[in-house]
Design a protein around this motif. Sequence first.
Motif, PDB file in Angstrom:
ATOM      1  N   GLU A  54      -7.996  -8.571   4.113  1.00 43.43           N
ATOM      2  CA  GLU A  54      -7.667 -10.026   4.278  1.00 43.43           C
ATOM      3  C   GLU A  54      -6.097 -10.327   4.731  1.00 43.43           C
ATOM      4  OE1 GLU A  54     -10.067 -12.094   5.086  1.00 43.43           O
ATOM      5  OE2 GLU A  54     -11.417 -10.583   4.682  1.00 43.43           O
ATOM      6  N   SER A  55      -5.205  -9.300   4.126  1.00 43.66           N
ATOM      7  CA  SER A  55      -3.650  -9.378   4.287  1.00 43.66           C
ATOM      8  C   SER A  55      -3.503  -8.337   5.583  1.00 43.66           C
ATOM      9  CB  SER A  55      -3.177  -8.883   3.197  1.00 43.66           C
ATOM     10  OG  SER A  55      -1.743  -8.562   3.339  1.00 43.66           O
ATOM     11  N   TYR A  56      -2.673  -8.657   6.508  1.00 46.62           N
ATOM     12  CA  TYR A  56      -2.409  -7.924   7.595  1.00 46.62           C
ATOM     13  C   TYR A  56      -1.013  -7.159   7.242  1.00 46.62           C
ATOM     14  CZ  TYR A  56      -5.782 -10.288  10.650  1.00 46.62           C
ATOM     15  OH  TYR A  56      -6.726 -10.758  11.268  1.00 46.62           O
ATOM     16  N   ALA A  57      -0.552  -7.189   6.056  1.00 43.00           N
ATOM     17  CA  ALA A  57       0.759  -6.669   5.668  1.00 43.00           C
ATOM     18  C   ALA A  57       0.817  -5.027   5.768  1.00 43.00           C
ATOM     19  CB  ALA A  57       1.293  -7.181   4.274  1.00 43.00           C
ATOM     20  N   ARG A  58      -0.409  -4.676   5.394  1.00 40.91           N
ATOM     21  CA  ARG A  58      -0.214  -3.105   5.341  1.00 40.91           C
ATOM     22  C   ARG A  58      -1.572  -2.525   6.000  1.00 40.91           C
ATOM     23  NH1 ARG A  58       0.262  -5.106   0.164  1.00 40.91           N
ATOM     24  NH2 ARG A  58       2.155  -4.110  -1.065  1.00 40.91           N
ATOM     25  N   PRO A  59      -1.304  -1.548   7.141  1.00 37.49           N
ATOM     26  CA  PRO A  59      -2.216  -0.864   7.757  1.00 37.49           C
ATOM     27  C   PRO A  59      -2.927   0.310   6.936  1.00 37.49           C
ATOM     28  CG  PRO A  59      -0.149  -0.071   8.439  1.00 37.49           C
ATOM     29  CD  PRO A  59       0.215  -1.158   7.367  1.00 37.49           C
ATOM     30  N   TRP A  60      -4.277   0.489   7.069  1.00 39.17           N
ATOM     31  CA  TRP A  60      -4.967   1.733   6.493  1.00 39.17           C
ATOM     32  C   TRP A  60      -5.262   2.575   7.622  1.00 39.17           C
ATOM     33  CZ3 TRP A  60      -7.059   1.170   1.140  1.00 39.17           C
ATOM     34  CH2 TRP A  60      -6.523   0.411   0.286  1.00 39.17           C
ATOM     35  N   PHE A  61      -5.551   3.685   7.252  1.00 39.05           N
ATOM     36  CA  PHE A  61      -6.294   4.780   8.649  1.00 39.05           C
ATOM     37  C   PHE A  61      -7.161   5.881   7.720  1.00 39.05           C
ATOM     38  CE2 PHE A  61      -1.794   3.483   9.143  1.00 39.05           C
ATOM     39  CZ  PHE A  61      -1.704   3.274  10.510  1.00 39.05           C
ATOM     40  N   VAL A  62      -7.974   6.206   8.544  1.00 41.77           N
ATOM     41  CA  VAL A  62      -8.893   7.491   8.073  1.00 41.77           C
ATOM     42  C   VAL A  62      -9.030   8.074   9.403  1.00 41.77           C
ATOM     43  CG1 VAL A  62     -11.066   8.310   7.680  1.00 41.77           C
ATOM     44  CG2 VAL A  62      -9.952   6.437   6.152  1.00 41.77           C
ATOM     45  N   LEU A  63      -8.745   9.627   9.385  1.00 39.26           N
ATOM     46  CA  LEU A  63      -8.849  10.345  10.375  1.00 39.26           C
ATOM     47  C   LEU A  63     -10.228  11.163  10.155  1.00 39.26           C
ATOM     48  CD1 LEU A  63      -7.646  11.661  13.173  1.00 39.26           C
ATOM     49  CD2 LEU A  63      -6.335  13.167  11.678  1.00 39.26           C
ATOM     50  N   VAL A  64     -11.197  10.980  11.211  1.00 43.05           N
ATOM     51  CA  VAL A  64     -12.231  11.974  10.999  1.00 43.05           C
ATOM     52  C   VAL A  64     -12.057  13.228  11.621  1.00 43.05           C
ATOM     53  CG1 VAL A  64     -14.680  12.279  11.078  1.00 43.05           C
ATOM     54  CG2 VAL A  64     -13.549   9.985  10.554  1.00 43.05           C
ATOM     55  N   ARG A  65     -11.947  14.276  10.977  1.00 45.63           N
ATOM     56  CA  ARG A  65     -11.723  15.477  11.983  1.00 45.63           C
ATOM     57  C   ARG A  65     -12.952  16.157  12.655  1.00 45.63           C
ATOM     58  NH1 ARG A  65      -7.764  18.255   7.489  1.00 45.63           N
ATOM     59  NH2 ARG A  65      -9.272  18.112   6.109  1.00 45.63           N
ATOM     60  N   ALA A  66     -12.912  16.732  13.680  1.00 42.36           N
ATOM     61  CA  ALA A  66     -14.005  17.563  14.337  1.00 42.36           C
ATOM     62  C   ALA A  66     -14.498  18.602  13.567  1.00 42.36           C
ATOM     63  CB  ALA A  66     -13.683  18.073  15.557  1.00 42.36           C
ATOM     64  N   GLU A  67     -13.585  19.162  12.700  1.00 40.35           N
ATOM     65  CA  GLU A  67     -14.062  20.221  11.450  1.00 40.35           C
ATOM     66  C   GLU A  67     -13.444  19.698  10.131  1.00 40.35           C
ATOM     67  OE1 GLU A  67     -12.891  24.070  12.970  1.00 40.35           O
ATOM     68  OE2 GLU A  67     -14.019  23.870  14.886  1.00 40.35           O
ATOM     69  N   GLY A 125     -11.937   0.344  22.422  1.00 41.21           N
ATOM     70  CA  GLY A 125     -13.063  -0.384  23.531  1.00 41.21           C
ATOM     71  C   GLY A 125     -13.980  -1.278  22.823  1.00 41.21           C
ATOM     72  N   MET A 126     -15.165  -1.009  23.192  1.00 41.39           N
ATOM     73  CA  MET A 126     -16.416  -2.056  22.976  1.00 41.39           C
ATOM     74  C   MET A 126     -16.405  -2.558  21.759  1.00 41.39           C
ATOM     75  SD  MET A 126     -20.120  -1.594  24.083  1.00 41.39           S
ATOM     76  CE  MET A 126     -20.325  -0.092  23.313  1.00 41.39           C
ATOM     77  N   GLU A 127     -16.239  -3.767  21.459  1.00 40.03           N
ATOM     78  CA  GLU A 127     -16.624  -4.554  20.313  1.00 40.03           C
ATOM     79  C   GLU A 127     -15.852  -3.848  19.041  1.00 40.03           C
ATOM     80  OE1 GLU A 127     -20.253  -6.157  19.734  1.00 40.03           O
ATOM     81  OE2 GLU A 127     -20.982  -5.912  21.609  1.00 40.03           O
ATOM     82  N   LEU A 128     -14.746  -3.152  19.243  1.00 45.84           N
ATOM     83  CA  LEU A 128     -13.858  -2.764  18.205  1.00 45.84           C
ATOM     84  C   LEU A 128     -12.312  -3.408  18.224  1.00 45.84           C
ATOM     85  CD1 LEU A 128     -14.570   1.186  18.455  1.00 45.84           C
ATOM     86  CD2 LEU A 128     -15.588  -0.501  16.789  1.00 45.84           C
ATOM     87  N   ARG A 129     -11.883  -3.261  16.809  1.00 47.30           N
ATOM     88  CA  ARG A 129     -10.409  -3.803  16.868  1.00 47.30           C
ATOM     89  C   ARG A 129      -9.757  -2.971  15.867  1.00 47.30           C
ATOM     90  NH1 ARG A 129     -12.758  -6.586  19.942  1.00 47.30           N
ATOM     91  NH2 ARG A 129     -12.769  -8.765  20.119  1.00 47.30           N
ATOM     92  N   VAL A 130      -8.467  -2.545  16.345  1.00 48.28           N
ATOM     93  CA  VAL A 130      -7.381  -1.693  15.652  1.00 48.28           C
ATOM     94  C   VAL A 130      -7.007  -2.504  14.345  1.00 48.28           C
ATOM     95  CG1 VAL A 130      -7.145  -0.003  17.437  1.00 48.28           C
ATOM     96  CG2 VAL A 130      -5.470  -2.274  17.131  1.00 48.28           C
ATOM     97  N   GLY A 131      -6.673  -1.762  12.981  1.00 46.79           N
ATOM     98  CA  GLY A 131      -6.430  -2.682  11.850  1.00 46.79           C
ATOM     99  C   GLY A 131      -4.802  -2.517  11.814  1.00 46.79           C
ATOM    100  N   MET A 132      -4.078  -2.540  12.905  1.00 46.44           N
ATOM    101  CA  MET A 132      -2.521  -2.315  12.789  1.00 46.44           C
ATOM    102  C   MET A 132      -2.034  -3.092  14.099  1.00 46.44           C
ATOM    103  SD  MET A 132      -2.204   1.474  14.342  1.00 46.44           S
ATOM    104  CE  MET A 132      -3.612   2.205  14.666  1.00 46.44           C
ATOM    105  N   PRO A 133      -0.678  -3.626  14.037  1.00 42.43           N
ATOM    106  CA  PRO A 133       0.150  -4.087  15.357  1.00 42.43           C
ATOM    107  C   PRO A 133      -0.028  -3.221  16.518  1.00 42.43           C
ATOM    108  CG  PRO A 133       1.416  -4.214  13.301  1.00 42.43           C
ATOM    109  CD  PRO A 133       0.263  -3.109  13.074  1.00 42.43           C
TER     110      PRO A 133
END
Length: 390
Positions: A54-67, A125-133
């Motif tokens: 609910e706060s936009y102050a901090r971005p979070w990420f997860v990198l799903v690797r192909a392996e 793309g379609m119906e997605l939003r990034v969680g960072m500026p």
Amino acid sequence: MEDIAKVERFTVSEFQSRVSRAQQAMREHQLDGLLVSSMDNIRYFTGIDSTFWESYARPWFVLVRAEGDPIAIVPEIGRSIMETLWVKEIRSWPSPRRDDDGTSLVIQAVSELPRRFGRVGAELGMELRVGMPVSQVLDIMKGLQGVELVDGSKAIWQLRMIKSEAEVARIRTAIDIAGGVYDTVPDFVRIGDTEKRIQREFRARLNSSGASSIPVVICRSDIGGPFEITGGPRDRKIADGDLLFIDTGTTFDGYYCDYDRNYQVGDATDALLQAHEKVWQANEIGLKSVRAGVSAASVFQAMAKVLSSGEEDLNSNGRMGHGLGLRVTEPPSVKVEDQTVLQAGMVLCIEPGLEYEPGKIVLHEETVLVTEGGMELLTKRASRQLPRIY
């Protein structure tokens, strides 16, 4: 009704299965990884339950690797909760940090991926939003050498459109919570109540019934039917001849229900009753049209034949249904252009609507689980005869 106490926590194997399916999708779409930063996609892969988005102050990420297993790249304040989950590799930084709010950690993690295709999918793309500026997205793109950040929406929705039994259990529970409150509306609503008062009471009952969160409650009324269904509740008092429309997107453990119910206030005109019957019949046909192997467009067309001789006007609002899950609306769209083939495990909201007179709308919405032989109705079917409020 799904017993709330009996809905078990997601197992580690549930998330491992999601990652395995993601890796298969990455091979199909020629991606070396998926970089996600939105609340629902991070939750999908890790199981995290937090209101910190609910706060936009901090971005979070997860990198799903192909392996291999995913990497969580999170603000230091979120490290402790991430360590309670199944993801083992966690990288963090003291956020907010305006000059480098996780950007270098993301670039490093993506750059370390084995390069088979030189492409990493993101929520572009379609119906997605990034969680960072957006500026941070551009900085990440600029910082990557020999790796292209591309639209990963097809791979992401390929996964999320198909629900596991555990996901469906949560949707069922959200539906049942809302259904119990819908059934009581004629008991606690009276002519003269305002839309705001009705909405507040509806929310209170959802909350006391075990809802995890209540992002959406639409309460609209007007003589013969609401003229629109996107605005907030008003101080308007419901009156004889109204159609009261209530729609809710209530969640249980992150998963939404989304369906509406209509109530006749006092006496209804013949035109309203005829329109209600027509839309109810269209919903019935739409439900019967759902099965694995048919297109979303074909379900739309089946309902359109009941409501009109043409499809153009009925498609003017965009669609007559959609997918459901961690978002209140997800792909596919039940509309004439959407040729998505339905698969067993998809959860769909079937939602025909009709403006039967200028400024008078009737909608019916039910939720189904697509099966090989047809569908399973997850909502309790709306009565063919409008419930009445006095």
